[in-house]
Design a protein around this motif. Structure first.
Motif, PDB file in Angstrom:
ATOM      1  N   ASP A 191      -7.283   0.799   4.272  1.00 29.93           N
ATOM      2  CA  ASP A 191      -7.327  -0.611   3.904  1.00 29.93           C
ATOM      3  C   ASP A 191      -8.780  -1.018   3.659  1.00 29.93           C
ATOM      4  O   ASP A 191      -9.564  -1.197   4.584  1.00 29.93           O
ATOM      5  N   LEU A 192      -9.161  -1.173   2.391  1.00 27.03           N
ATOM      6  CA  LEU A 192     -10.534  -1.517   2.059  1.00 27.03           C
ATOM      7  C   LEU A 192     -10.889  -2.944   2.455  1.00 27.03           C
ATOM      8  O   LEU A 192     -12.058  -3.253   2.672  1.00 27.03           O
ATOM      9  N   GLN A 193      -9.916  -3.820   2.556  1.00 26.99           N
ATOM     10  CA  GLN A 193     -10.204  -5.200   2.923  1.00 26.99           C
ATOM     11  C   GLN A 193     -10.643  -5.329   4.375  1.00 26.99           C
ATOM     12  O   GLN A 193     -11.238  -6.325   4.758  1.00 26.99           O
ATOM     13  N   ALA A 194     -10.376  -4.321   5.185  1.00 23.98           N
ATOM     14  CA  ALA A 194     -10.746  -4.372   6.594  1.00 23.98           C
ATOM     15  C   ALA A 194     -12.221  -4.032   6.820  1.00 23.98           C
ATOM     16  O   ALA A 194     -12.734  -4.216   7.905  1.00 23.98           O
ATOM     17  N   ALA A 239     -16.112  -4.695   6.491  1.00 21.70           N
ATOM     18  CA  ALA A 239     -17.066  -5.776   6.237  1.00 21.70           C
ATOM     19  C   ALA A 239     -18.224  -5.236   5.407  1.00 21.70           C
ATOM     20  O   ALA A 239     -18.693  -4.125   5.624  1.00 21.70           O
ATOM     21  N   ARG A 272       0.842  -1.187   0.000  1.00 21.19           N
ATOM     22  CA  ARG A 272       0.000   0.000   0.000  1.00 21.19           C
ATOM     23  C   ARG A 272       0.879   1.238   0.000  1.00 21.19           C
ATOM     24  O   ARG A 272       1.860   1.315   0.737  1.00 21.19           O
TER      25      ARG A 272
END
Length: 60
Positions: free
Chosen positions: A34-37, A39, A24
């Motif tokens: 962080d888009l993966q964090a 839900a 990143r």
């Protein structure tokens, strides 16, 4: 003043580590979000109270 155009090779070289994994971007200790964090939840407000037009069909 000349514009310095980045080619894909330059972007990849700058944003990957020595193993080829993407990193990143960060500057002065600040990283991008962080888009993966996050839900994914759908319809938190109304949920299942949204009417479904297919549930009303009576096939008798």
């Amino acid at each position: 003043m000349a514009l310095h155009r980045w080619k894909w090779k330059d972007v990849r070289r700058r944003l990957t580590d020595h193993n080829g994994r993407w990193q990143r971007p960060s500057a002065d200790g600040i990283e991008l979000f962080d888009l993966q964090a996050v839900a994914v939840t759908r319809y938190r407000y109304r949920g299942n109270t949204i009417p479904n037009p297919w549930a009303r069909l009576n096939h008798a």
